[in-house]
Scaffold this motif. Structure first.
Motif, PDB file in Angstrom:
ATOM      1  N   THR A   1      12.860  10.817   2.948  1.00 48.65           N
ATOM      2  CA  THR A   1      11.689  10.557   2.104  1.00 48.65           C
ATOM      3  C   THR A   1      11.395   9.058   2.060  1.00 48.65           C
ATOM      4  O   THR A   1      10.238   8.637   2.155  1.00 48.65           O
ATOM      5  N   MET A   2      12.452   8.252   1.950  1.00 52.04           N
ATOM      6  CA  MET A   2      12.293   6.805   1.926  1.00 52.04           C
ATOM      7  C   MET A   2      11.645   6.318   3.228  1.00 52.04           C
ATOM      8  O   MET A   2      10.737   5.482   3.210  1.00 52.04           O
ATOM      9  N   PHE A   3      12.071   6.856   4.375  1.00 55.33           N
ATOM     10  CA  PHE A   3      11.498   6.454   5.652  1.00 55.33           C
ATOM     11  C   PHE A   3      10.047   6.901   5.775  1.00 55.33           C
ATOM     12  O   PHE A   3       9.221   6.196   6.361  1.00 55.33           O
ATOM     13  N   ASP A   4       9.707   8.046   5.229  1.00 55.44           N
ATOM     14  CA  ASP A   4       8.309   8.496   5.241  1.00 55.44           C
ATOM     15  C   ASP A   4       7.439   7.522   4.443  1.00 55.44           C
ATOM     16  O   ASP A   4       6.344   7.145   4.885  1.00 55.44           O
ATOM     17  N   ASP A   5       7.940   7.110   3.271  1.00 53.46           N
ATOM     18  CA  ASP A   5       7.207   6.140   2.451  1.00 53.46           C
ATOM     19  C   ASP A   5       7.062   4.817   3.199  1.00 53.46           C
ATOM     20  O   ASP A   5       6.006   4.184   3.180  1.00 53.46           O
ATOM     21  N   TRP A   6       8.114   4.410   3.850  1.00 53.05           N
ATOM     22  CA  TRP A   6       8.129   3.177   4.633  1.00 53.05           C
ATOM     23  C   TRP A   6       7.091   3.249   5.754  1.00 53.05           C
ATOM     24  O   TRP A   6       6.347   2.293   5.988  1.00 53.05           O
ATOM     25  N   GLY A   7       7.003   4.381   6.438  1.00 50.76           N
ATOM     26  CA  GLY A   7       6.032   4.559   7.510  1.00 50.76           C
ATOM     27  C   GLY A   7       4.602   4.468   7.006  1.00 50.76           C
ATOM     28  O   GLY A   7       3.741   3.847   7.652  1.00 50.76           O
ATOM     29  N   ARG A   8       4.331   5.074   5.864  1.00 52.98           N
ATOM     30  CA  ARG A   8       2.985   4.998   5.276  1.00 52.98           C
ATOM     31  C   ARG A   8       2.634   3.563   4.891  1.00 52.98           C
ATOM     32  O   ARG A   8       1.508   3.102   5.099  1.00 52.98           O
ATOM     33  N   GLU A   9       3.605   2.840   4.335  1.00 57.89           N
ATOM     34  CA  GLU A   9       3.366   1.446   3.946  1.00 57.89           C
ATOM     35  C   GLU A   9       3.080   0.581   5.176  1.00 57.89           C
ATOM     36  O   GLU A   9       2.180  -0.265   5.156  1.00 57.89           O
TER      37      GLU A   9
ATOM     38  N   THR B   1       1.777   1.589   7.980  1.00 55.42           N
ATOM     39  CA  THR B   1       0.444   1.970   8.461  1.00 55.42           C
ATOM     40  C   THR B   1      -0.636   1.301   7.615  1.00 55.42           C
ATOM     41  O   THR B   1      -1.654   0.823   8.137  1.00 55.42           O
ATOM     42  N   ARG B   2      -0.435   1.222   6.302  1.00 60.38           N
ATOM     43  CA  ARG B   2      -1.380   0.551   5.403  1.00 60.38           C
ATOM     44  C   ARG B   2      -1.462  -0.939   5.745  1.00 60.38           C
ATOM     45  O   ARG B   2      -2.559  -1.512   5.839  1.00 60.38           O
ATOM     46  N   ILE B   3      -0.307  -1.559   5.965  1.00 57.70           N
ATOM     47  CA  ILE B   3      -0.282  -2.981   6.327  1.00 57.70           C
ATOM     48  C   ILE B   3      -0.996  -3.206   7.663  1.00 57.70           C
ATOM     49  O   ILE B   3      -1.756  -4.167   7.818  1.00 57.70           O
ATOM     50  N   GLN B   4      -0.755  -2.313   8.605  1.00 59.95           N
ATOM     51  CA  GLN B   4      -1.398  -2.411   9.913  1.00 59.95           C
ATOM     52  C   GLN B   4      -2.921  -2.403   9.750  1.00 59.95           C
ATOM     53  O   GLN B   4      -3.631  -3.203  10.353  1.00 59.95           O
ATOM     54  N   SER B   5      -3.407  -1.502   8.926  1.00 64.12           N
ATOM     55  CA  SER B   5      -4.845  -1.389   8.695  1.00 64.12           C
ATOM     56  C   SER B   5      -5.395  -2.663   8.059  1.00 64.12           C
ATOM     57  O   SER B   5      -6.442  -3.174   8.471  1.00 64.12           O
ATOM     58  N   GLN B   6      -4.684  -3.210   7.085  1.00 61.13           N
ATOM     59  CA  GLN B   6      -5.131  -4.428   6.420  1.00 61.13           C
ATOM     60  C   GLN B   6      -5.122  -5.622   7.367  1.00 61.13           C
ATOM     61  O   GLN B   6      -6.027  -6.466   7.328  1.00 61.13           O
ATOM     62  N   LEU B   7      -4.106  -5.719   8.215  1.00 60.85           N
ATOM     63  CA  LEU B   7      -4.048  -6.818   9.175  1.00 60.85           C
ATOM     64  C   LEU B   7      -5.210  -6.734  10.164  1.00 60.85           C
ATOM     65  O   LEU B   7      -5.768  -7.757  10.567  1.00 60.85           O
ATOM     66  N   GLY B   8      -5.549  -5.528  10.588  1.00 59.07           N
ATOM     67  CA  GLY B   8      -6.656  -5.347  11.519  1.00 59.07           C
ATOM     68  C   GLY B   8      -7.972  -5.841  10.933  1.00 59.07           C
ATOM     69  O   GLY B   8      -8.814  -6.398  11.639  1.00 59.07           O
ATOM     70  N   ILE B   9      -8.134  -5.673   9.634  1.00 54.01           N
ATOM     71  CA  ILE B   9      -9.358  -6.096   8.952  1.00 54.01           C
ATOM     72  C   ILE B   9      -9.336  -7.606   8.679  1.00 54.01           C
ATOM     73  O   ILE B   9     -10.364  -8.281   8.722  1.00 54.01           O
ATOM     74  N   SER B  10      -8.156  -8.157   8.417  1.00 54.90           N
ATOM     75  CA  SER B  10      -8.016  -9.549   7.988  1.00 54.90           C
ATOM     76  C   SER B  10      -8.316 -10.567   9.085  1.00 54.90           C
ATOM     77  O   SER B  10      -8.676 -11.701   8.791  1.00 54.90           O
ATOM     78  N   PHE B  11      -8.129 -10.210  10.336  1.00 55.68           N
ATOM     79  CA  PHE B  11      -8.314 -11.165  11.421  1.00 55.68           C
ATOM     80  C   PHE B  11      -9.596 -10.855  12.184  1.00 55.68           C
ATOM     81  O   PHE B  11     -10.199  -9.809  12.021  1.00 55.68           O
TER      82      PHE B  11
ATOM     83  N   SER C   1      -2.626  -3.207  17.222  1.00 59.77           N
ATOM     84  CA  SER C   1      -2.070  -2.442  18.339  1.00 59.77           C
ATOM     85  C   SER C   1      -0.565  -2.697  18.485  1.00 59.77           C
ATOM     86  O   SER C   1       0.217  -1.760  18.673  1.00 59.77           O
ATOM     87  N   GLN C   2      -0.179  -3.981  18.397  1.00 59.36           N
ATOM     88  CA  GLN C   2       1.245  -4.325  18.519  1.00 59.36           C
ATOM     89  C   GLN C   2       2.051  -3.695  17.380  1.00 59.36           C
ATOM     90  O   GLN C   2       3.108  -3.121  17.600  1.00 59.36           O
ATOM     91  N   LEU C   3       1.529  -3.770  16.167  1.00 60.56           N
ATOM     92  CA  LEU C   3       2.227  -3.191  15.018  1.00 60.56           C
ATOM     93  C   LEU C   3       2.308  -1.668  15.146  1.00 60.56           C
ATOM     94  O   LEU C   3       3.338  -1.064  14.839  1.00 60.56           O
ATOM     95  N   GLN C   4       1.244  -1.054  15.631  1.00 59.21           N
ATOM     96  CA  GLN C   4       1.248   0.394  15.823  1.00 59.21           C
ATOM     97  C   GLN C   4       2.330   0.804  16.832  1.00 59.21           C
ATOM     98  O   GLN C   4       3.040   1.790  16.613  1.00 59.21           O
ATOM     99  N   ASN C   5       2.455   0.034  17.917  1.00 60.06           N
ATOM    100  CA  ASN C   5       3.507   0.317  18.909  1.00 60.06           C
ATOM    101  C   ASN C   5       4.901   0.170  18.297  1.00 60.06           C
ATOM    102  O   ASN C   5       5.796   0.982  18.556  1.00 60.06           O
ATOM    103  N   GLU C   6       5.090  -0.877  17.481  1.00 62.15           N
ATOM    104  CA  GLU C   6       6.386  -1.085  16.833  1.00 62.15           C
ATOM    105  C   GLU C   6       6.700   0.037  15.842  1.00 62.15           C
ATOM    106  O   GLU C   6       7.828   0.522  15.774  1.00 62.15           O
ATOM    107  N   ILE C   7       5.705   0.447  15.078  1.00 65.47           N
ATOM    108  CA  ILE C   7       5.895   1.546  14.123  1.00 65.47           C
ATOM    109  C   ILE C   7       6.287   2.818  14.865  1.00 65.47           C
ATOM    110  O   ILE C   7       7.221   3.520  14.464  1.00 65.47           O
ATOM    111  N   ARG C   8       5.580   3.120  15.941  1.00 66.15           N
ATOM    112  CA  ARG C   8       5.875   4.324  16.728  1.00 66.15           C
ATOM    113  C   ARG C   8       7.309   4.277  17.261  1.00 66.15           C
ATOM    114  O   ARG C   8       8.049   5.252  17.165  1.00 66.15           O
TER     115      ARG C   8
END
Length: 129
Positions: free
Chosen positions: A69-77, A79-89, A99-106
């Motif tokens: 459950t902790m890892f599932d929460d971590w994965g969602r967080e 993904t949220r950070i990835q989305s925010q970074l994509g918007i911020s730059f 893209s790099q963060l998505q590859n690392e998450i996967r």
């Protein structure tokens, strides 16, 4: 075979042998009684070990479930950070970071799942998680 019954029966035979003055028989019967008592102790130890192993397995299953459950929460967080970074730059930089963060998450999620499955197999218990 009921070991308690066998021990009681041997005690009766010992008492009869003592009354009859059969010292050799008394020694043999006491030896037999001792062996049955050891078998009872061994059976009790096996039951205790099995009970403790089952309790440990149940506790481990709960811990593993909590970690999953902790890892599932971590994965969602992430993904949220990835989305925010994509918007911020700017678009190209944001896309590259995303893209790099998505590859690392996967990769991390795949590694985590493989480790988790290997851990469950190593426990040799069929966890229902």
């Amino acid at each position: 075979m009921d070991l308690f019954h066998e021990i009681r029966q041997i005690e009766v035979e010992i008492a009869k042998a003592i009354l009859a003055g059969a010292d050799a028989t008394v020694g043999a019967l006491k030896s037999q009684k001792t062996e049955f008592e050891r078998q009872l102790q061994l059976a009790a130890l096996k039951r205790d070990i099995l009970r403790d192993a089952n309790n440990l397995a149940e506790d481990s299953a709960h811990i593993l479930h909590g970690k999953e459950t902790m890892f599932d929460d971590w994965g969602r967080e992430l993904t949220r950070i990835q989305s925010q970074l994509g918007i911020s730059f700017e678009s190209k930089t944001g896309d590259a970071i995303s893209s790099q963060l998505q590859n690392e998450i996967r990769k991390l999620c795949t590694d985590r799942e493989e480790d988790f499955q290997e851990l469950k197999k190593s426990c040799k218990i069929n966890f229902h998680i």
